[in-house]
Design a protein around this motif. Structure first.
Motif, mmCIF file in Angstrom:
data_model
loop_
_atom_site.group_PDB
_atom_site.id
_atom_site.type_symbol
_atom_site.label_atom_id
_atom_site.label_comp_id
_atom_site.label_asym_id
_atom_site.label_seq_id
_atom_site.Cartn_x
_atom_site.Cartn_y
_atom_site.Cartn_z
ATOM 1 N N GLN A 134 0.789 -0.817 -0.108
ATOM 2 C CA GLN A 134 0.429 0.049 0.113
ATOM 3 C C GLN A 134 1.092 1.452 0.029
ATOM 4 N N CYS A 135 1.724 0.970 1.194
ATOM 5 C CA CYS A 135 2.508 2.720 0.901
ATOM 6 C C CYS A 135 4.199 2.782 -0.027
ATOM 7 N N LEU A 136 4.261 1.736 -0.840
ATOM 8 C CA LEU A 136 4.996 2.069 -1.306
ATOM 9 C C LEU A 136 4.550 1.994 -2.932
ATOM 10 N N ALA A 147 11.661 6.653 2.303
ATOM 11 C CA ALA A 147 11.537 5.411 2.209
ATOM 12 C C ALA A 147 10.218 4.830 3.259
ATOM 13 N N VAL A 148 10.003 3.715 3.488
ATOM 14 C CA VAL A 148 8.969 3.169 4.455
ATOM 15 C C VAL A 148 9.297 2.287 4.794
ATOM 16 N N SER A 149 9.122 2.109 6.012
ATOM 17 C CA SER A 149 9.598 1.329 7.501
ATOM 18 C C SER A 149 8.227 0.586 8.477
ATOM 19 N N GLY A 150 8.408 -0.370 8.257
ATOM 20 C CA GLY A 150 7.573 -1.788 8.361
ATOM 21 C C GLY A 150 7.444 -1.454 10.200
ATOM 22 N N TYR A 151 8.806 -1.234 10.827
ATOM 23 C CA TYR A 151 8.732 -0.836 11.726
ATOM 24 C C TYR A 151 9.348 -0.387 12.995
ATOM 25 N N GLY A 152 8.202 -0.143 13.905
ATOM 26 C CA GLY A 152 7.546 1.015 14.737
ATOM 27 C C GLY A 152 8.224 1.093 15.702
ATOM 28 N N TRP A 153 9.241 2.241 16.195
ATOM 29 C CA TRP A 153 9.469 2.531 17.435
ATOM 30 C C TRP A 153 8.415 2.161 18.479
ATOM 31 N N THR A 177 11.672 0.832 -0.149
ATOM 32 C CA THR A 177 12.400 2.281 -0.655
ATOM 33 C C THR A 177 11.718 2.200 -2.594
ATOM 34 N N TRP A 178 12.101 2.739 -2.930
ATOM 35 C CA TRP A 178 12.429 3.139 -4.902
ATOM 36 C C TRP A 178 13.753 3.195 -5.542
ATOM 37 N N LYS A 179 13.636 2.881 -6.811
ATOM 38 C CA LYS A 179 14.621 2.938 -7.148
ATOM 39 C C LYS A 179 15.604 4.665 -7.828
ATOM 40 N N ASP A 180 14.188 5.084 -7.464
ATOM 41 C CA ASP A 180 14.941 6.823 -8.278
ATOM 42 C C ASP A 180 15.691 7.641 -6.632
ATOM 43 N N ARG A 181 15.121 6.566 -5.967
ATOM 44 C CA ARG A 181 15.112 7.384 -4.512
ATOM 45 C C ARG A 181 17.227 7.004 -3.776
ATOM 46 N N TRP A 182 17.335 5.055 -4.640
ATOM 47 C CA TRP A 182 18.106 4.631 -4.415
ATOM 48 C C TRP A 182 18.895 5.306 -4.865
ATOM 49 N N ASP A 183 18.925 5.726 -5.862
ATOM 50 C CA ASP A 183 20.384 5.838 -7.460
ATOM 51 C C ASP A 183 21.074 6.581 -6.698
ATOM 52 N N GLY A 184 20.595 7.713 -6.128
ATOM 53 C CA GLY A 184 22.033 8.593 -5.901
ATOM 54 C C GLY A 184 23.144 7.786 -4.445
#
Length: 399
Positions: A134-136, A147-153, A177-184
């Motif tokens: 859903q989030c991605l 990023a989307v985290s599955g863990y909640g503090w 995460t998404w490719k365009d955010r990871w690329d850099g």
């Protein structure tokens, strides 16, 4: 305006759902030689309300001279996966945790638009995959979301109508995460210095990553093998944020002393959300001040979450080291820090300018707290300040 997404009730692969929204999501599981943990994670993943569209199983190579029994047990578990499409990638050498994850994510991005990342000690709740999908899918066009985290503090947050919140700290325990955010992204050992030289980013650093400096030091020393510290600093540097659930969908089962970087501890244990209903996701998220304060307090960055009150007395703190760290909470409770003096550091701390002693022309007009542990050095500096700047003895505060 918030939007309630329709729940996905069928227990099936997520490929059709992902494709419909134009986002191909791959899921990666990274393993080594913990068969008990790996079995638990695979079993929990298979019980999710949505299965991976494709499961990439990255099995790091065995270290030279190590017993191979557990390693082969894990490989057998990976071979037995028959409940979704899979690809097993076995390394012909031991890459270590950081290199294995970084190269594995890059490999998945040759086929996928976005990825979900699990390690062999990250136990997913039944609704984890549905939440991640859903989030991605929903937030892929919001470029500030890194990023989307599955863990909640395990933090007590204010009441909200949403099931998720935005924060500037990523988690590496069940995330995506998404490719365009990871690329850099790359491992940049100079990033901490860059953050400290910028007023706004220095505040972000102390708000979201007060513990990251020590992690980076441990990385340089070779005490840990982390990619996540660089990813967290990269997101802070780019003023990005993560989507986090209020109720965790990941249980880290590595706090039993079996992992490379997880000692026995309960500090990060959080209640697990066992529900599989579709979550309530707002169209847009921003980082709330209340969330910033909660995170800063959780990581003991009391200067970052300082409350500016008119009745607090202005002070300058002399020395930013262990003594200051030990007294940071007390100082911020009683005083308003308006400046720092440190002859060996430069830039900003939590958005407050760090100056050398000689740079403060109006030093005599401000009270000073000396954060000097050595008593002889304390006395020398106190006498110099009184003599050179005309400070009265009562202008130097002792806690």
């Amino acid at each position: 305006m918030n939007e309630k997404l329709n729940p996905l009730n069928s227990k099936t692969g997520a490929k059709e759902y992902d494709r419909k929204e134009g986002v191909m999501i791959g899921t990666g599981l990274f393993t080594y030689k913990r068969s008990v943990h790996t079995k638990k994670v695979l079993t929990a993943l298979a019980r999710n309300s949505i299965l991976p569209s494709k499961l990439y199983l990255f099995h790091d190579g065995l270290k030279y001279g190590e017993d191979s029994t557990e390693w082969y047990k894990v490989q057998d578990l990976l071979e037995s996966v028959d409940w979704c499409e899979k690809e097993i990638i076995v390394s012909d050498s031991n890459k270590g945790l950081a290199e294995s994850i970084m190269t594995g994510i890059s490999y998945m991005f040759t086929e996928c638009d976005s990825v979900i990342v699990l390690e062999d000690d990250c136990l997913p709740a039944p609704g984890f995959m549905q939440y991640m999908n859903q989030c991605l899918t929903k937030y892929h066009s919001l470029k500030d979301v890194y990023a989307v985290s599955g863990y909640g503090w395990p933090i007590d947050f204010p009441e909200t109508t949403s099931d998720v919140y935005a924060c500037g700290r990523i988690s590496s325990w069940g995330w995506g995460t998404w490719k365009d955010r990871w690329d850099g992204f790359h491992r940049d050992y100079t990033v901490l210095r860059q953050l400290r030289l910028d007023e706004e980013l220095s505040l972000c650093l102390e708000t979201w990553g007060h513990d990251l400096e020590q992690m980076l030091i441990n990385q340089v020393r070779g005490d840990i093998d982390s990619w996540a510290v660089f990813w967290a600093l990269y997101v802070i540097q780019n003023k990005g944020f993560s989507i986090n659930p209020y109720n965790s969908l990941i249980e880290n089962i590595g706090f039993d002393g079996s992992g490379e970087h997880c000692d026995k501890s309960d500090a990060f244990r959080a209640p697990i959300n066992q529900y599989t209903d579709s979550l309530f996701l707002p169209d847009f998220l921003e980082m709330e001040d209340a969330v910033k304060r909660c995170f800063a307090e959780f990581y003991s960055s009391y200067t970052a979450c300082r409350e500016i009150e008119d009745n607090k007395e202005d002070v300058i703190v002399y020395g930013i080291g262990r003594t200051f760290s030990a007294n940071e909470k007390i100082i911020n409770q009683k005083y308003k820090i308006v400046g720092f003096i440190d002859n060996y550091k430069k830039g900003y701390y939590a958005g407050i300018k760090i100056s050398k002693e000689s740079e403060l022309k109006d030093l005599a007009t401000k009270k000073i707290i000396l954060m000097i542990q050595n008593q002889r050095d304390y006395q020398i500096i106190a006498e110099r300040l009184q003599k050179a700047y005309g400070l009265e003895p009562d202008m130097i505060i002792t806690l």
